[in-house]
Scaffold this motif. Structure first.
Motif, PDB file in Angstrom:
ATOM      1  N   GLN A 225      -7.133  -4.374   9.869  1.00 53.17           N
ATOM      2  CA  GLN A 225      -5.972  -4.452   9.160  1.00 53.17           C
ATOM      3  C   GLN A 225      -4.430  -4.505  10.149  1.00 53.17           C
ATOM      4  O   GLN A 225      -4.615  -3.324  10.816  1.00 53.17           O
ATOM      5  CB  GLN A 225      -5.642  -3.628   8.041  1.00 53.17           C
ATOM      6  CG  GLN A 225      -4.449  -4.111   7.248  1.00 53.17           C
ATOM      7  CD  GLN A 225      -4.944  -5.422   6.203  1.00 53.17           C
ATOM      8  OE1 GLN A 225      -6.106  -5.473   5.910  1.00 53.17           O
ATOM      9  NE2 GLN A 225      -3.864  -6.078   5.795  1.00 53.17           N
TER      10      GLN A 225
ATOM     11  N   ALA B 218      -0.463  -4.778  10.966  1.00 49.86           N
ATOM     12  CA  ALA B 218       0.963  -4.875  10.007  1.00 49.86           C
ATOM     13  C   ALA B 218       2.109  -4.717  10.916  1.00 49.86           C
ATOM     14  O   ALA B 218       1.719  -3.987  12.114  1.00 49.86           O
ATOM     15  CB  ALA B 218       0.987  -3.929   8.871  1.00 49.86           C
TER      16      ALA B 218
ATOM     17  N   GLU C 234       5.942  -3.668  11.498  1.00 49.79           N
ATOM     18  CA  GLU C 234       7.203  -3.008  10.751  1.00 49.79           C
ATOM     19  C   GLU C 234       8.330  -3.007  11.540  1.00 49.79           C
ATOM     20  O   GLU C 234       8.081  -2.544  12.741  1.00 49.79           O
ATOM     21  CB  GLU C 234       6.849  -1.593  10.188  1.00 49.79           C
ATOM     22  CG  GLU C 234       5.834  -1.431   8.954  1.00 49.79           C
ATOM     23  CD  GLU C 234       5.602  -0.011   8.527  1.00 49.79           C
ATOM     24  OE1 GLU C 234       6.226   0.626   9.069  1.00 49.79           O
ATOM     25  OE2 GLU C 234       4.767   0.196   7.529  1.00 49.79           O
TER      26      GLU C 234
ATOM     27  N   THR D 266       7.141  -5.314   5.290  1.00 52.74           N
ATOM     28  CA  THR D 266       6.591  -5.578   6.490  1.00 52.74           C
ATOM     29  C   THR D 266       6.670  -7.027   6.902  1.00 52.74           C
ATOM     30  O   THR D 266       6.465  -7.952   6.082  1.00 52.74           O
ATOM     31  CB  THR D 266       4.992  -5.381   6.174  1.00 52.74           C
ATOM     32  OG1 THR D 266       4.443  -5.896   4.962  1.00 52.74           O
ATOM     33  CG2 THR D 266       4.556  -3.746   5.975  1.00 52.74           C
TER      34      THR D 266
ATOM     35  N   ASN E  89       1.591  -8.891   7.634  1.00 57.46           N
ATOM     36  CA  ASN E  89       0.228  -7.875   7.317  1.00 57.46           C
ATOM     37  C   ASN E  89      -1.046  -8.717   6.821  1.00 57.46           C
ATOM     38  O   ASN E  89      -0.990  -9.362   5.707  1.00 57.46           O
ATOM     39  CB  ASN E  89       0.751  -7.027   5.912  1.00 57.46           C
ATOM     40  CG  ASN E  89      -0.338  -6.077   5.460  1.00 57.46           C
ATOM     41  OD1 ASN E  89      -1.188  -5.826   6.214  1.00 57.46           O
ATOM     42  ND2 ASN E  89       0.075  -5.369   4.558  1.00 57.46           N
TER      43      ASN E  89
ATOM     44  N   ILE F  83      -0.667  -0.494  12.735  1.00 53.95           N
ATOM     45  CA  ILE F  83       0.720  -0.833  12.484  1.00 53.95           C
ATOM     46  C   ILE F  83       1.396  -0.850  13.784  1.00 53.95           C
ATOM     47  O   ILE F  83       1.266   0.066  14.571  1.00 53.95           O
ATOM     48  CB  ILE F  83       1.296   0.094  11.280  1.00 53.95           C
ATOM     49  CG1 ILE F  83       0.771   0.427  10.017  1.00 53.95           C
ATOM     50  CG2 ILE F  83       2.860  -0.306  11.147  1.00 53.95           C
ATOM     51  CD1 ILE F  83       1.245   1.313   9.247  1.00 53.95           C
TER      52      ILE F  83
HETATM   53  C1  NAG Z   1      -1.092  -4.216   3.789  1.00 51.56           C
HETATM   54  O1  NAG Z   1      -1.612  -4.960   2.925  1.00 51.56           O
HETATM   55  C2  NAG Z   1      -2.800  -4.168   2.505  1.00 51.56           C
HETATM   56  C3  NAG Z   1      -3.743  -4.941   1.493  1.00 51.56           C
HETATM   57  O2  NAG Z   1      -3.210  -5.997   1.196  1.00 51.56           O
HETATM   58  C4  NAG Z   1      -2.384  -2.814   1.727  1.00 51.56           C
HETATM   59  O3  NAG Z   1      -3.192  -2.001   1.396  1.00 51.56           O
HETATM   60  C5  NAG Z   1      -1.402  -2.270   2.740  1.00 51.56           C
HETATM   61  O4  NAG Z   1      -0.563  -1.090   2.307  1.00 51.56           O
HETATM   62  C6  NAG Z   1      -0.529  -3.111   3.518  1.00 51.56           C
HETATM   63  N1  NAG Z   1       0.172  -2.323   4.637  1.00 51.56           N
HETATM   64  C7  NAG Z   1       1.686  -2.197   4.926  1.00 51.56           C
HETATM   65  C8  NAG Z   1       2.012  -1.551   5.912  1.00 51.56           C
HETATM   66  O5  NAG Z   1       2.220  -2.646   4.008  1.00 51.56           O
END
Ligand code: NAG
Ligand code: B12
Length: 436
Positions: free
Chosen positions: A335, A337, A339, A346, A349, A430
């Motif tokens: 994953q 992301a 910021e 964000t 993401n 991140i």
């Molecule tokens: C990114 O998306 C995932 C699942 O869609 C979520 O669990 C996560 O918190 C998000 N991350 C951020 C940094 O917003």
């Protein structure tokens, strides 16, 4: 034996004791030789970034491969000191900054290079000029900072000092002020690397015999304070700060003869353990580590004589092959992301699929391919590897003291860069625009 002779022997024994306590535990010589071999191999690899620090490590080592070292020095010279003829061929080179110039000068001293020629004297003058400009920038306003960093400022002071050059007392004073006002920090955290590098600079100045008693007293105090700060930063595992700042921290303890303290063998154990597990893959860090395993610091460059050296590095030493990660056929999901505080949303993401064993840099490349025009990033080559300079058009500009921090969600700062870090399946990374 005469009693006085016995007394002398006793004194000598006590003097020798501290060093003994921090000796490298036996049975590790093969491990250390292999680190040496790996650095030598990197120095021959034309695809690797030329790094004066790698040369310094090879020179400080007890074992040598003299011809290969000479070849590497020549390549360094071609880049850092392009002579009139080669600059016609190669075009204008970018001028090295304070830190790189300092490392190059340290490398020249480690080669016992004659510094009295016009070309070499010009290099020393240039470094003095760099430090002068750094100093002006600090004095420019209250809470002023150097143009580069206190790490590079310290490297500059160390390099001039190791060459026996007298340094402008104002330049020294600025480093002393920074120490007194706890400026060796990144964010609010102590930077052990910066503190150690400043400590090495102070330790060299202390021994130099070139300054007024009042200044020497202030420098001696700084050596003590900095050393204490490093000692306080030791973790239960034995590292000083994290494992990658420990080589420089240990260099300081070696230079200030604090290696008698029990902290030293513990630090050494931590380093050897991590070395055995293959945690030291970055050439810059490897080059900071090797001298430590020989009981040396960058200060020892000042007294190198370069005589009676022999080729003792056997090229057929059996070492584990370099641990290049092989990409798997299995795919993993990471994953990713982005910021940009104070922006609460964000900017990006997504979940990214890459072959197992991929680096974080591979993840970024894949993300850029998947959302062309949306996710973009830029890197800059440094002695440490590729540095992430821009994400989605946001560039970390120099004076601003902001950078793209690499985090493992939610807030663990990664200890490796984008090309060295290999995320696990399901990991969440991140990229966060942060102050430092
Ligand atoms: C990114 O998306 C995932 C699942 O869609 C979520 O669990 C996560 O918190 C998000 N991350 C951020 C940094 O917003
Ligand atoms: C100063 C510094 C920074 C500053 C650099 C800004 C500046 N203007 O100086 C800041 C705070 C921004 C920084 C950031 C990071 N750093 Co840093 N940094 C250092 C430090 C103390 C000195 C570097 C230096 O000046 N070298 C001397 C000059 C002459 O060489 P240079 O190649 O020209 O220097 C440049 C690069 O080193 C680059 N840089 C700095 N850090 C890093 C880290 C990586 C992985 C890369 C590729 C480049 C890089 O910035 C320097 C100035 O332009 C070193 C300590 C050390 N032991 O080397 C740690 C160090 C290199 N950093 C480290 C790390 C982990 C990072 C981050 C990845 C942290 C994170 N989680 O985000 C980020 C990089 C993220 C990215 N965007 O790619 C580790 C690397 C460990 C390893 N396994 O290799 C070190 C060793 C610190 C530590 N003990 O943990 N860093």
């Amino acid at each position: 034996m005469e009693p006085r002779m016995l007394q002398l022997l006793f004194v000598l024994h006590v003097l020798a004791l501290p060093v003994q306590l921090c000796e490298i535990p036996r049975g590790n010589s093969a491990l250390i030789k292999c680190l040496n071999m790996e650095l030598l191999r990197l120095s021959q690899d034309l695809s690797e970034e030329l790094n004066p620090s790698v040369y310094m490590a090879l020179r400080l080592s007890a074992d040598h491969s003299l011809e290969k070292e000479a070849q590497y020095l020549q390549r360094l010279k071609n880049v850092f000191q392009p002579s009139a003829s080669s600059s016609i061929a190669g075009g204008k080179q970018k001028q090295p900054n304070t830190g790189r110039l300092a490392l190059y000068l340290l490398a020249l001293r480690a080669a016992c290079q004659d510094m009295e020629t016009l070309l070499e004297r010009r290099l020393v003058t240039r470094l003095k000029h760099h430090l002068h400009k750094e100093k002006e920038q600090i004095a420019f306003k209250r809470n002023g900072r150097p143009i580069t960093s206190y790490y590079q400022y310290s490297l500059g002071v160390l390099a001039l000092c190791v060459h026996g050059k007298k340094i402008d007392s104002h330049v020294i004073q600025k480093l002393l002020n920074a120490e007194q006002h706890n400026k060796f920090t990144h964010g609010r955290k102590l930077s052990v690397d910066t503190t150690a590098m400043a400590g090495l600079a102070f330790a060299c100045l202390k021994q130099a015999n070139l300054y007024e008693p009042k200044l020497v007293a202030a420098i001696s105090l700084a050596v003590q304070r900095v050393t204490n700060r490093i000692l306080q930063a030791q973790t239960t595992r034995g590292t000083f700060g994290n494992i990658f700042s420990s080589p420089l921290a240990m260099q300081l303890l070696i230079a200030t003869r604090m290696s008698k303290k029990p902290v030293c063998p513990k630090g050494m154990d931590a380093l050897l353990g991590s070395l055995e597990q293959g945690h030291f893959q970055n050439p810059m860090i490897m080059s900071q580590l090797l001298p430590v395993l020989d009981g040396k610091s960058y200060l020892d460059i000042a007294t190198m004589e370069c005589q009676a050296e022999q080729d003792t590095l056997e090229l057929d030493t059996k070492c584990p092959g370099s641990r290049t990660v092989i990409l798997g056929t299995k795919m993993i999901t990471v994953q990713l992301a982005v910021e940009h505080p104070p922006n609460p949303e964000t900017l990006y993401n997504h979940s990214i699929q890459v072959p197992s064993g991929s680096s974080l840099q591979d993840v970024l490349r894949t993300a850029a391919e998947q959302s062309p025009g949306h996710f973009t990033f830029e890197t800059q080559t440094t002695l440490h590897g590729p540095f992430l300079t821009a994400v989605m058009g946001v560039k970390a500009s120099n004076g601003e003291r902001r950078y793209w921090q690499l985090l493992q969600a939610p807030d663990t700062s990664l200890q490796k860069g984008i090309s060295d870090y290999h995320p696990q399946d399901g990991e969440s990374i991140i990229l966060k625009f942060s102050p430092w």
